[in-house]
Design a protein around this motif. Structure first.
Motif, mmCIF file in Angstrom:
data_model
loop_
_atom_site.group_PDB
_atom_site.id
_atom_site.type_symbol
_atom_site.label_atom_id
_atom_site.label_comp_id
_atom_site.label_asym_id
_atom_site.label_seq_id
_atom_site.Cartn_x
_atom_site.Cartn_y
_atom_site.Cartn_z
ATOM 1 N N LEU A 1 8.684 -7.505 28.630
ATOM 2 C CA LEU A 1 8.780 -6.589 27.489
ATOM 3 C C LEU A 1 8.439 -7.301 26.190
ATOM 4 N N ALA A 2 8.913 -8.543 26.039
ATOM 5 C CA ALA A 2 8.627 -9.305 24.821
ATOM 6 C C ALA A 2 7.132 -9.590 24.698
ATOM 7 N N ARG A 3 6.509 -9.975 25.808
ATOM 8 C CA ARG A 3 5.082 -10.293 25.771
ATOM 9 C C ARG A 3 4.248 -9.053 25.479
ATOM 10 N N THR A 4 4.590 -7.933 26.103
ATOM 11 C CA THR A 4 3.814 -6.715 25.864
ATOM 12 C C THR A 4 4.041 -6.178 24.454
ATOM 13 N N HIS A 5 5.266 -6.353 23.945
ATOM 14 C CA HIS A 5 5.537 -5.940 22.554
ATOM 15 C C HIS A 5 4.714 -6.773 21.584
ATOM 16 N N GLN A 6 4.656 -8.084 21.830
ATOM 17 C CA GLN A 6 3.883 -8.966 20.955
ATOM 18 C C GLN A 6 2.402 -8.626 21.000
ATOM 19 N N ALA A 7 1.926 -8.248 22.183
ATOM 20 C CA ALA A 7 0.500 -7.938 22.344
ATOM 21 C C ALA A 7 0.069 -6.757 21.492
ATOM 22 N N VAL A 8 0.942 -5.774 21.326
ATOM 23 C CA VAL A 8 0.561 -4.589 20.542
ATOM 24 C C VAL A 8 1.015 -4.677 19.097
ATOM 25 N N SER A 9 2.003 -5.524 18.818
ATOM 26 C CA SER A 9 2.539 -5.573 17.447
ATOM 27 C C SER A 9 1.526 -6.113 16.455
ATOM 28 N N VAL A 10 0.589 -6.946 16.914
ATOM 29 C CA VAL A 10 -0.415 -7.511 16.011
ATOM 30 C C VAL A 10 -1.380 -6.450 15.509
ATOM 31 N N ARG A 11 -1.379 -5.281 16.169
ATOM 32 C CA ARG A 11 -2.273 -4.200 15.747
ATOM 33 C C ARG A 11 -1.667 -3.368 14.637
ATOM 34 N N ARG A 12 -0.421 -3.660 14.282
ATOM 35 C CA ARG A 12 0.232 -2.887 13.235
ATOM 36 C C ARG A 12 0.077 -3.599 11.905
ATOM 37 N N PRO A 13 -0.381 -2.888 10.871
ATOM 38 C CA PRO A 13 -0.537 -3.529 9.560
ATOM 39 C C PRO A 13 0.829 -3.916 8.994
ATOM 40 N N PRO A 14 0.896 -5.011 8.251
ATOM 41 C CA PRO A 14 2.183 -5.402 7.655
ATOM 42 C C PRO A 14 2.670 -4.339 6.682
ATOM 43 N N GLN A 15 3.979 -4.174 6.621
ATOM 44 C CA GLN A 15 4.541 -3.189 5.708
ATOM 45 C C GLN A 15 4.423 -3.680 4.276
ATOM 46 N N ARG A 16 4.054 -2.775 3.403
ATOM 47 C CA ARG A 16 3.919 -3.114 1.988
ATOM 48 C C ARG A 16 5.161 -2.690 1.223
ATOM 49 N N VAL A 17 5.520 -3.497 0.260
ATOM 50 C CA VAL A 17 6.636 -3.140 -0.607
ATOM 51 C C VAL A 17 6.154 -2.094 -1.585
ATOM 52 N N ARG A 18 6.800 -0.944 -1.566
ATOM 53 C CA ARG A 18 6.361 0.152 -2.423
ATOM 54 C C ARG A 18 6.803 -0.106 -3.863
ATOM 55 N N LYS A 19 5.834 -0.084 -4.764
ATOM 56 C CA LYS A 19 6.122 -0.278 -6.190
ATOM 57 C C LYS A 19 6.057 1.071 -6.894
ATOM 58 N N GLY A 20 7.172 1.510 -7.335
ATOM 59 C CA GLY A 20 7.220 2.803 -8.003
ATOM 60 C C GLY A 20 7.987 2.733 -9.296
ATOM 61 N N ARG A 21 8.520 3.859 -9.668
ATOM 62 C CA ARG A 21 9.216 3.965 -10.935
ATOM 63 C C ARG A 21 10.423 3.033 -10.996
ATOM 64 N N ASN A 22 11.159 2.949 -9.874
ATOM 65 C CA ASN A 22 12.357 2.114 -9.864
ATOM 66 C C ASN A 22 12.021 0.646 -10.069
ATOM 67 N N ALA A 23 10.886 0.213 -9.490
ATOM 68 C CA ALA A 23 10.469 -1.167 -9.638
ATOM 69 C C ALA A 23 10.135 -1.464 -11.087
ATOM 70 N N LYS A 24 9.462 -0.538 -11.763
ATOM 71 C CA LYS A 24 9.117 -0.717 -13.174
ATOM 72 C C LYS A 24 10.368 -0.782 -14.030
ATOM 73 N N GLU A 25 11.326 0.085 -13.690
ATOM 74 C CA GLU A 25 12.561 0.095 -14.484
ATOM 75 C C GLU A 25 13.328 -1.193 -14.310
ATOM 76 N N THR A 26 13.232 -1.826 -13.109
ATOM 77 C CA THR A 26 13.925 -3.087 -12.865
ATOM 78 C C THR A 26 13.338 -4.193 -13.722
ATOM 79 N N ARG A 27 11.976 -4.159 -13.861
ATOM 80 C CA ARG A 27 11.317 -5.205 -14.632
ATOM 81 C C ARG A 27 11.553 -5.038 -16.121
ATOM 82 N N SER A 28 11.790 -3.823 -16.609
ATOM 83 C CA SER A 28 11.904 -3.581 -18.051
ATOM 84 C C SER A 28 13.254 -3.984 -18.603
#
Length: 314
Positions: free
Chosen positions: A287-314
């Protein structure tokens, strides 16, 4: 397999009267079938009927109702009536403080009715399948699949999707397995099986000709055969060394595909996990090997930058 081994595992017909009734449907005479339909449509209402009233509701005779009572495991109609009252009470209790969802859906159903009805029947299918599961048969199926040289799974239509699911799960843990969802391919696979192989036929009704004939061919070829069905007395059982039964409920909008799938998929998971546990280290690594084989096909998750992120920086 003798007739006794096909009986539902519960010895108390009063506890599982509705499950027993649904399981008996394929073997009932037409007049008895009408009685079952009336009772299953509304067990609470049926429990209030005299034997004469129930006979009239089913357009049959009092003698047929009495015969039906014996067919589903009771000494007579009074005992069946008491069991129905108990079953209706349990159904009502499972519904909680809210009103019991309708047994079926029609043009007057609200969206709330749709949600409540589907959830109720899906949950009850799982609960009743687990409550009345023949654990000895499941253990035998696990042992057979775990020791098989190859496993061929047969299913048509909605049951074909379940066959695909089981084959995929077995493949993920390194088991040689095939799913066949078209008759010509299935029957040619079945006749090539041998005594080291396992054939699994999946049919909710247990009477799908393509699946029944394929499992029969697999048995004749020497394979160990397993039937997964909702009806313990259906034709497919005649060709099965091991029988696994579900307890799915059908309604007009959930007949066939929708009614059976949840319980069938649960049974597939019971079987799969049981097989995986017979060689846990090997299965876990696979199961671990087969999971690893397909997991590389998934794009890395991006951190969503929105209004809350801007408010944190301000």
């Amino acid at each position: 397999m003798d007739d006794q081994s096909r009986e539902l595992p519960s010895a108390d017909p009063t506890r599982d009267v509705l499950v027993r009734m649904r399981a008996a449907l394929p073997s009932l005479q037409p007049a008895e079938h009408r009685v079952a339909e009336v009772v299953l449509r509304d067990p609470a209402a049926a429990a209030q009927l005299s034997i004469t009233d129930l006979a009239e509701s089913a357009s049959t005779s009092v003698a047929t109702v009495a015969r039906f009572s014996h067919s589903v495991g009771f000494g007579g109609y009074p005992q069946l009536r008491l069991a129905l009252a108990g079953a209706a009470a349990r159904e009502s209790a499972l519904g909680g403080p809210r009103r019991q969802p309708p047994a079926d859906l029609d043009e007057a159903a609200t969206t709330e009715d749709i949600v409540a009805t589907i959830v109720h029947h899906e949950v009850r299918a799982l609960q009743e399948t687990a409550e009345h599961l023949d654990l000895a048969a499941l253990d035998a199926a696990i042992e057979a699949v775990a020791g098989a040289a190859r496993v061929d799974v047969f299913g048509i239509g909605a049951s074909g999707m379940v066959a695909d699911d089981l084959q995929y799960k077995l493949h993920r843990i390194g088991r040689i397995s095939f799913a066949w969802t078209e008759f010509h391919a299935a029957i040619t696979a079945a006749v090539l099986l041998g005594d080291k192989d396992v054939a699994i036929g999946i049919s909710h009704s247990g009477s799908t000709t393509d699946v029944v004939e394929t499992l029969a061919a697999a048995k004749e070829s020497g394979a160990t055969t397993i039937a997964l069905t909702n009806f313990a007395n259906s034709p497919i059982v005649e060709h099965a060394d091991i029988v696994l039964t579900t307890a799915a409920r059908e309604t007009t909008f959930r007949s066939g595909a929708l009614a059976s799938r949840t319980a069938q998929l649960a049974m597939v998971d019971f079987l799969f996990v049981g097989v995986a546990r017979t060689a846990l280290d090997v299965a876990t690594e696979a199961l671990a090997r087969t999971h690893q084989a397909v997991s590389v096909r998934r794009p890395p998750q991006r951190v969503r930058k929105g209004r809350n992120a801007k408010e944190t920086r301000s």
